[in-house]
Design a protein around this motif. Structure first.
Motif, PDB file in Angstrom:
ATOM      1  N   LEU A  20      31.811 -65.307  10.318  1.00 27.21           N
ATOM      2  CA  LEU A  20      31.202 -64.771  11.582  1.00 27.21           C
ATOM      3  C   LEU A  20      32.301 -65.131  12.742  1.00 27.21           C
ATOM      4  CD1 LEU A  20      29.110 -63.402  13.050  1.00 27.21           C
ATOM      5  CD2 LEU A  20      28.115 -65.586  13.803  1.00 27.21           C
ATOM      6  N   HIS A  21      32.811 -66.265  12.730  1.00 30.16           N
ATOM      7  CA  HIS A  21      33.952 -66.638  13.884  1.00 30.16           C
ATOM      8  C   HIS A  21      35.411 -65.607  13.629  1.00 30.16           C
ATOM      9  CE1 HIS A  21      36.246 -70.063  16.049  1.00 30.16           C
ATOM     10  NE2 HIS A  21      36.218 -68.925  16.323  1.00 30.16           N
ATOM     11  N   GLN A  22      35.560 -65.849  12.214  1.00 27.72           N
ATOM     12  CA  GLN A  22      36.748 -64.905  12.145  1.00 27.72           C
ATOM     13  C   GLN A  22      36.683 -63.595  12.274  1.00 27.72           C
ATOM     14  OE1 GLN A  22      38.180 -66.130   8.020  1.00 27.72           O
ATOM     15  NE2 GLN A  22      37.360 -68.279   8.248  1.00 27.72           N
ATOM     16  N   THR A  23      35.552 -63.030  11.922  1.00 26.24           N
ATOM     17  CA  THR A  23      35.378 -61.561  12.040  1.00 26.24           C
ATOM     18  C   THR A  23      35.229 -61.176  13.608  1.00 26.24           C
ATOM     19  OG1 THR A  23      34.201 -61.513  10.021  1.00 26.24           O
ATOM     20  CG2 THR A  23      33.853 -59.740  11.331  1.00 26.24           C
ATOM     21  N   TYR A  24      34.554 -62.166  14.201  1.00 29.98           N
ATOM     22  CA  TYR A  24      34.435 -61.878  15.764  1.00 29.98           C
ATOM     23  C   TYR A  24      35.804 -61.846  16.486  1.00 29.98           C
ATOM     24  CZ  TYR A  24      33.526 -62.724  20.819  1.00 29.98           C
ATOM     25  OH  TYR A  24      33.590 -62.604  22.076  1.00 29.98           O
ATOM     26  N   ALA A  25      36.667 -62.948  16.135  1.00 27.80           N
ATOM     27  CA  ALA A  25      38.171 -62.892  16.718  1.00 27.80           C
ATOM     28  C   ALA A  25      38.672 -61.689  16.182  1.00 27.80           C
ATOM     29  CB  ALA A  25      38.791 -64.005  15.955  1.00 27.80           C
ATOM     30  N   PHE A  26      38.464 -60.952  14.977  1.00 27.94           N
ATOM     31  CA  PHE A  26      39.416 -59.604  14.528  1.00 27.94           C
ATOM     32  C   PHE A  26      38.636 -58.511  15.345  1.00 27.94           C
ATOM     33  CE2 PHE A  26      39.170 -55.852  12.066  1.00 27.94           C
ATOM     34  CZ  PHE A  26      40.486 -55.782  11.664  1.00 27.94           C
ATOM     35  N   VAL A  27      37.253 -58.452  15.601  1.00 23.51           N
ATOM     36  CA  VAL A  27      36.756 -57.214  15.787  1.00 23.51           C
ATOM     37  C   VAL A  27      36.317 -57.143  17.466  1.00 23.51           C
ATOM     38  CG1 VAL A  27      34.219 -57.624  15.532  1.00 23.51           C
ATOM     39  CG2 VAL A  27      34.946 -55.450  15.090  1.00 23.51           C
ATOM     40  N   GLY A  28      36.133 -58.379  18.000  1.00 16.82           N
ATOM     41  CA  GLY A  28      35.825 -58.403  19.523  1.00 16.82           C
ATOM     42  C   GLY A  28      34.722 -58.215  19.890  1.00 16.82           C
ATOM     43  N   ASP A  29      33.792 -57.829  19.095  1.00 16.08           N
ATOM     44  CA  ASP A  29      32.305 -57.674  19.694  1.00 16.08           C
ATOM     45  C   ASP A  29      31.418 -58.387  18.717  1.00 16.08           C
ATOM     46  OD1 ASP A  29      30.358 -55.620  20.943  1.00 16.08           O
ATOM     47  OD2 ASP A  29      29.644 -55.846  18.899  1.00 16.08           O
ATOM     48  N   PRO A  30      30.215 -59.246  19.450  1.00 20.66           N
ATOM     49  CA  PRO A  30      29.535 -60.067  18.741  1.00 20.66           C
ATOM     50  C   PRO A  30      28.419 -59.376  17.773  1.00 20.66           C
ATOM     51  CG  PRO A  30      29.684 -60.897  21.064  1.00 20.66           C
ATOM     52  CD  PRO A  30      30.333 -59.447  20.589  1.00 20.66           C
ATOM     53  N   ASP A  31      27.986 -58.153  18.186  1.00 27.39           N
ATOM     54  CA  ASP A  31      26.880 -57.598  17.384  1.00 27.39           C
ATOM     55  C   ASP A  31      27.860 -57.038  16.164  1.00 27.39           C
ATOM     56  OD1 ASP A  31      24.914 -58.002  19.051  1.00 27.39           O
ATOM     57  OD2 ASP A  31      24.474 -56.051  19.323  1.00 27.39           O
ATOM     58  N   THR A  32      29.016 -56.204  16.438  1.00 25.18           N
ATOM     59  CA  THR A  32      29.776 -55.734  15.138  1.00 25.18           C
ATOM     60  C   THR A  32      30.012 -56.897  14.290  1.00 25.18           C
ATOM     61  OG1 THR A  32      30.553 -54.338  16.576  1.00 25.18           O
ATOM     62  CG2 THR A  32      31.713 -54.295  14.609  1.00 25.18           C
ATOM     63  N   ALA A  33      30.562 -57.897  14.775  1.00 26.39           N
ATOM     64  CA  ALA A  33      31.063 -59.191  14.063  1.00 26.39           C
ATOM     65  C   ALA A  33      29.790 -59.581  13.007  1.00 26.39           C
ATOM     66  CB  ALA A  33      31.397 -60.248  14.720  1.00 26.39           C
ATOM     67  N   GLN A  34      28.440 -59.540  13.768  1.00 26.20           N
ATOM     68  CA  GLN A  34      27.288 -60.165  12.948  1.00 26.20           C
ATOM     69  C   GLN A  34      26.918 -59.170  11.941  1.00 26.20           C
ATOM     70  OE1 GLN A  34      23.849 -58.932  13.308  1.00 26.20           O
ATOM     71  NE2 GLN A  34      22.943 -60.552  12.042  1.00 26.20           N
ATOM     72  N   HIS A  35      27.075 -57.988  12.298  1.00 24.97           N
ATOM     73  CA  HIS A  35      26.642 -56.931  11.170  1.00 24.97           C
ATOM     74  C   HIS A  35      27.554 -56.899  10.340  1.00 24.97           C
ATOM     75  CE1 HIS A  35      23.232 -55.152  13.101  1.00 24.97           C
ATOM     76  NE2 HIS A  35      23.766 -55.010  14.206  1.00 24.97           N
ATOM     77  N   ALA A  36      28.736 -57.005  10.404  1.00 29.84           N
ATOM     78  CA  ALA A  36      29.892 -56.920   9.414  1.00 29.84           C
ATOM     79  C   ALA A  36      29.815 -58.088   8.460  1.00 29.84           C
ATOM     80  CB  ALA A  36      31.195 -56.803  10.020  1.00 29.84           C
ATOM     81  N   THR A  37      29.413 -59.284   9.028  1.00 24.49           N
ATOM     82  CA  THR A  37      29.103 -60.634   8.223  1.00 24.49           C
ATOM     83  C   THR A  37      28.105 -60.390   7.214  1.00 24.49           C
ATOM     84  OG1 THR A  37      30.383 -61.857  10.097  1.00 24.49           O
ATOM     85  CG2 THR A  37      28.985 -62.972   8.374  1.00 24.49           C
ATOM     86  N   SER A  38      27.169 -59.978   7.837  1.00 24.04           N
ATOM     87  CA  SER A  38      25.737 -59.685   6.828  1.00 24.04           C
ATOM     88  C   SER A  38      26.254 -58.684   5.831  1.00 24.04           C
ATOM     89  CB  SER A  38      24.677 -59.132   7.893  1.00 24.04           C
ATOM     90  OG  SER A  38      24.157 -60.189   8.745  1.00 24.04           O
ATOM     91  N   ASP A  39      26.904 -57.844   6.009  1.00 27.06           N
ATOM     92  CA  ASP A  39      27.397 -56.774   5.171  1.00 27.06           C
ATOM     93  C   ASP A  39      28.121 -57.463   3.874  1.00 27.06           C
ATOM     94  OD1 ASP A  39      25.870 -54.648   6.085  1.00 27.06           O
ATOM     95  OD2 ASP A  39      27.817 -53.314   6.511  1.00 27.06           O
ATOM     96  N   ALA A  40      28.982 -58.285   4.378  1.00 25.78           N
ATOM     97  CA  ALA A  40      29.832 -59.051   3.468  1.00 25.78           C
ATOM     98  C   ALA A  40      29.193 -59.956   2.692  1.00 25.78           C
ATOM     99  CB  ALA A  40      30.925 -59.803   4.234  1.00 25.78           C
TER     100      ALA A  40
END
Length: 608
Positions: free
Chosen positions: A19-39
């Motif tokens: 989640l931390h790495q995805t947030y640094a990549f995408v810059g949006d907390p909600d998007t990072a949370q959804h993308a991490t769940s999808d992974a």
């Protein structure tokens, strides 16, 4: 440990870091949370294979980064609610990271947050070792310039982004596991149905052995057409390879700079565009960048965009063509515009000149639409080493043949022909020249600005030689073009255009003949005026007839002021364009004539 317990432990152990790495990549907390769940749902789907994989974290990270593009369009909380969760101290870093390309952002996250060595980080980002070093150095410099965070402090600064994720909801491992199991069951069902359909199709094929050479005929056509039963999907693999692009500049050294992930090119990739995707609802969008290293630095870009339907793709195509043809970036000159035949549903060529560090460069763009797909190529090189337009059109045609899909999009048919036509114009121009039409002077750092077209009683474009008062025309409109910015030319430098409407072709022609007589007699009327040069424009020149003159006005015994002026008739309108050179900034006869012909095209494009 059972399989369920193993997955739950795996999820609890790795979710915070992913989640931390995805947030640094995408810059949006909600998007990072959804993308991490999808992974993690994908991990549950493939858990039997992934359970013992030593690279499981990298596998998850790649899926999460990739999923961040598709989840951006999901309904989320309002932007102002999400923005409030970003700490003010970390906001500059988030903005700086979003200004980087996806490859650069990936390398920064992997190298400074995850701590991976550069070579494996480059492989995960999909670039060579040399490109990884260059892209990372460029990204570090960009972040430092925008935030003041140097390379040694970048790791701790990225680690500090964890503060923004404290209140992000955590999906229960059991829920992720159930969703993964549901996907696996759906996948098995689809495979079974596909196998059944294959068996049925095989039986039908056997039963109709005698008719196996029958082909589908296009409705209303004269012969067979290769029409697929289903529309094939467009994939990133259909971007053109390096070997094709290398043919644009024989002998030059090129390499692939980067290839964006699907819909991850979110920033402008060209100064003429105010958008990354010309269709914001596009199903797919990829951007591939090629670097030209020698004989002179340059770049080549390809975009590949897939819309929901052909009408949306057509709108996206027209928007892209228009953005280039009326490029609003400063110090751009539209050199050529043409439509390209026999290439997809529609295609166009746009060429612009611009200046960088006192060097004239050529910006050549080809765009095509085929069904739901729009693809474009941009070649940016020094003008002295321009990419031949025919080579760029050939590359476009090969790209169209890679993505055309039968009745849902045209391929290439026969030889292509570039037909010069009237470039798109802004409605507010009202038939006048745009700043992008005006001459470019590489050593002049100022840029053209234009006043709004206005009604006038007198003609500011008139010279003492022609005395063009436009008597009898209504309305009479004028526009002035001057330069602004550092290193501006003398105040006498500029251009003026006037358009008068005479209510009939004969009246306009009679007025033009009267002005020609004025010019022929001007030296007799005033000895300080002369016409060193005159050229006639025939009616074949873009539907305009008229004259181009150089007018010389002797100011004193040692100083003479030169004017370029032209009067042309377009239907019932007469247009005068007058250019005053100064300070060594001048054009030649061909350049001014080209400008006048462009003015004729602009006027002709106005209905009525």
């Amino acid at each position: 440990m059972g399989r369920r317990d193993a997955f739950d432990a795996f999820c609890r152990a790795l979710r915070p870091s992913i989640l931390h790495q995805t947030y640094a990549f995408v810059g949006d907390p909600d998007t990072a949370q959804h993308a991490t769940s999808d992974a993690f749902v994908q991990a549950a789907h493939h858990w039997r294979k992934l359970r013992h994989d030593p690279q499981a974290e990298a596998w998850l990270r790649v899926r999460a980064f990739r999923a961040s593009g598709s989840v951006r369009n999901r309904p989320t909380r309002p932007w102002y609610v999400r923005a409030a969760e970003i700490d003010d101290a970390t906001r500059p870093l988030i903005l700086a990271l979003q200004g980087l390309s996806p490859s650069e952002r990936t390398l920064v996250v992997l190298r400074h947050l995850v701590g991976i060595e550069l070579a494996p980080a480059g492989r995960e980002a999909g670039v060579t070792d040399q490109d990884a070093r260059e892209l990372l150095a460029k990204a570090e410099q960009a972040v430092a310039a925008q935030t003041g965070i140097g390379t040694p402090q970048l790791g701790p600064a990225l680690a500090g982004l964890r503060r923004d994720l404290v209140d992000i909801p955590v999906d229960r491992p059991a829920a992720l596991r159930r969703e993964g199991a549901r996907r696996r069951r759906s996948h098995v069902l689809l495979v079974g149905l596909s196998s059944l359909a294959t068996l049925i199709a095989a039986g039908a094929l056997t039963a109709s052995e005698s008719n196996r050479d029958t082909v589908v005929t296009a409705p209303g056509g004269d012969g067979p057409a290769d029409i697929p039963l289903t529309v094939p999907s467009v994939r990133v693999s259909q971007l053109v390879p390096l070997r094709r692009v290398a043919r644009l500049l024989p002998g030059a050294r090129l390499d692939v700079r980067s290839t964006s992930w699907d819909k991850q090119a979110n920033s402008r990739y060209d100064a003429c565009l105010d958008f990354a995707r010309s269709d914001r609802h596009a199903v797919h969008f990829w951007l591939r960048s090629f670097a030209v290293h020698r004989p002179a630095p340059g770049r080549v870009l390809q975009t590949l965009q897939v819309s929901l339907g052909a009408s949306a793709a057509r709108s996206a195509y027209l928007r892209t063509v228009r953005a280039y043809a009326i490029c609003q970036a400063p110090r751009r000159q539209l050199v050529d515009y043409a439509t390209v035949s026999a290439t997809g549903d529609r295609a166009a060529l746009v060429q612009l000149r611009y200046a960088r560090a006192k060097e004239a460069r050529l910006h050549s763009v080809v765009i095509a639409q085929s069904g739901r797909v729009v693809t474009s190529f941009v070649a940016d090189t020094p003008e002295s080493q321009r990419v031949p337009a025919r080579h760029l059109v050939t590359l476009l045609r090969r790209g169209v043949d890679d993505i055309c899909v039968g009745p849902h999009g045209s391929c290439t048919v026969g030889p292509a022909r570039a037909v010069r036509g009237r470039p798109p114009s802004a409605s507010r121009e009202r038939g006048f020249l745009s700043a992008v039409d005006l001459p470019l002077f590489p050593t002049l750092h100022a840029h053209w600005i234009a006043t709004a077209p206005r009604s006038t009683q007198s003609n500011p474009a008139a010279t003492g030689c022609d005395q063009a008062d436009f008597a009898g025309s209504s309305p009479l409109l004028t526009r002035t073009y001057v330069v602004s910015g550092s290193g501006a030319a003398p105040t006498t430098f500029g251009l003026t255009e006037t358009i008068g409407t005479f209510g009939g072709r004969r009246r306009a022609a009679a007025y033009l003949a009267r002005i020609k007589a004025n010019v022929d007699r001007c030296h007799k009327r005033q000895l300080s005026l002369g016409v060193p040069s005159e050229a006639t424009l025939s009616r074949a020149a873009d539907g305009a007839a008229g004259y181009v003159w150089i007018v010389a006005a002797r100011l004193n015994a040692t100083t003479t002021q030169k004017f370029w002026t032209s009067l042309i008739q377009v239907r019932d309108r007469v247009v005068q364009v007058t250019f005053t050179p100064a300070g060594g900034y001048d054009v030649d006869s061909q350049q001014f004539t080209d400008l006048v012909r462009r003015a004729a095209k602009r006027v002709k494009a106005v209905r009525g």
